[in-house]
Design an enzyme around this catalytic site. Structure first.
Site, PDB file in Angstrom:
ATOM      1  N   HIS A  86       9.423  14.688  -4.280  1.00 34.69           N
ATOM      2  CA  HIS A  86       7.462  15.092  -4.004  1.00 34.69           C
ATOM      3  C   HIS A  86       7.624  14.503  -3.154  1.00 34.69           C
ATOM      4  O   HIS A  86       8.241  13.929  -2.556  1.00 34.69           O
ATOM      5  CB  HIS A  86       7.295  14.411  -5.749  1.00 34.69           C
ATOM      6  CG  HIS A  86       7.217  14.071  -6.263  1.00 34.69           C
ATOM      7  ND1 HIS A  86       8.161  13.477  -7.730  1.00 34.69           N
ATOM      8  CD2 HIS A  86       6.610  14.841  -7.228  1.00 34.69           C
ATOM      9  CE1 HIS A  86       8.594  13.713  -8.713  1.00 34.69           C
ATOM     10  NE2 HIS A  86       7.273  14.042  -8.443  1.00 34.69           N
ATOM     11  N   HIS A 254       2.181   6.348 -15.006  1.00 37.45           N
ATOM     12  CA  HIS A 254       2.938   6.916 -15.113  1.00 37.45           C
ATOM     13  C   HIS A 254       3.937   6.868 -16.660  1.00 37.45           C
ATOM     14  O   HIS A 254       4.417   7.505 -17.384  1.00 37.45           O
ATOM     15  CB  HIS A 254       4.337   6.591 -14.081  1.00 37.45           C
ATOM     16  CG  HIS A 254       5.312   7.369 -14.015  1.00 37.45           C
ATOM     17  ND1 HIS A 254       4.999   8.738 -13.740  1.00 37.45           N
ATOM     18  CD2 HIS A 254       6.287   6.877 -14.181  1.00 37.45           C
ATOM     19  CE1 HIS A 254       6.744   9.499 -13.548  1.00 37.45           C
ATOM     20  NE2 HIS A 254       7.145   8.368 -13.364  1.00 37.45           N
TER      21      HIS A 254
END
Ligand code: HPA
Length: 279
Positions: A86, A254
């Protein structure tokens, strides 16, 4: 200054992959956060850790294995990215596109890209599937476009169109498969932010206002590169959390992204298998 790749960089990566397998993949599959287990169904799997491939961006996030799985799924030769890199990990936006170029050089014609995303649309629930109808390239508008830099004509044109970025026929097949299997699904617009911080409540209201249904931290750069290269794309978001945009709504985290993945993996697998059967 960003590093811009040349054909030689991609060819080196392809040569390293060729040391492991002669398979000529037609379909590329990118598995998002919490969705890595999908690769376990690949038959005759050859596994290649990203760090064995020159120039390949290695993912550092929990829930991303960081390896290629090459083999067959529903009879189709596939290259599966078990985890992705990412922008927020520190890679340049150009580096995020590197694996897609490698797929293109290997002969991939169809990319199936998955991600975990927060639901902006009030009707979305954790565990729902969103077939991506379109995206908003907010990072690209702000200058972070993976096609920035010299255009490699061998791959595609300088100014590629982005209409039908998410192939309408593939979406139809995905939708029909979801419907038949009783999987809760939507079609909607995905928006990619740089991350890694989650959205403020005002961000959520802004994103909803500009027409986004789900928000994440990936996919848009990869799809932009794939479309530049003429690869047809199916994108699927697994909705991991609902974003209310109001005071008192719990923060996304997360862990819940990884948790929702457990419900989502079999759902995505059903849809992806359905699509692969028709290719
Ligand atoms: N925001 C951004 N990215 C995400 C989210 C979210 O709520 N959930 C999963 N990825």
């Amino acid at each position: 200054m960003d590093k811009f790749y040349t054909m030689k960089d991609f060819q080196e990566a392809v040569a390293a992959i060729r040391q492991y397998t002669e398979l000529e993949p037609k379909v590329g599959l990118i598995l998002g956060s919490g969705l890595n287990a999908l690769a376990e169904s690949v038959e005759d799997a050859v596994i290649i850790p990203y760090d064995k491939i020159p120039n390949y961006p290695v993912s550092t996030v929990a829930g991303h294995q960081g390896r290629l799985v090459m083999g067959r799924l529903e009879g189709q030769p596939v290259i599966v990215m078990q985890g992705r890199a990412h922008y927020y990990e520190g890679y340049s936006i150009i580096q995020i596109g590197f694996p897609i170029r490698v797929m293109q050089v290997l002969g991939v014609e169809t990319l199936v890209v998955t991600n975990a995303a927060g639901g902006l649309n009030m009707t979305y629930r954790p565990g729902d599937v969103m077939i991506i109808r379109d995206h908003i390239n907010l990072m690209g508008m702000a200058g972070l476009n993976p096609l920035r830099g010299p255009n490699l004509e061998e791959f595609g044109p300088r100014f590629p169109g982005m209409n039908n970025a998410y192939d309408s026929q593939l979406r139809d097949v995905a939708q029909a498969t979801a419907l038949e299997a009783g999987i809760p699904y939507h079609q909607g617009v995905y928006i990619c932010l740089a991350g890694p911080s989650f959205e403020t409540l005002a961000d959520v209201r802004f994103l909803r206002t500009i027409g986004a249904d789900a928000v994440g931290m990936s996919t848009v750069p990869e799809v932009t590169v794939a479309r530049h290269g003429g690869i047809q794309v199916l994108g699927i978001s697994g909705i991991s959390n609902s974003l209310g945009g109001e005071e008192g709504v719990p923060e996304p985290n997360h862990e819940e992204v990884l948790e929702a993945g457990k419900i989502l993996v079999p759902r995505l697998e059903t849809i992806i298998r359905g699509v692969l059967r028709t290719l």
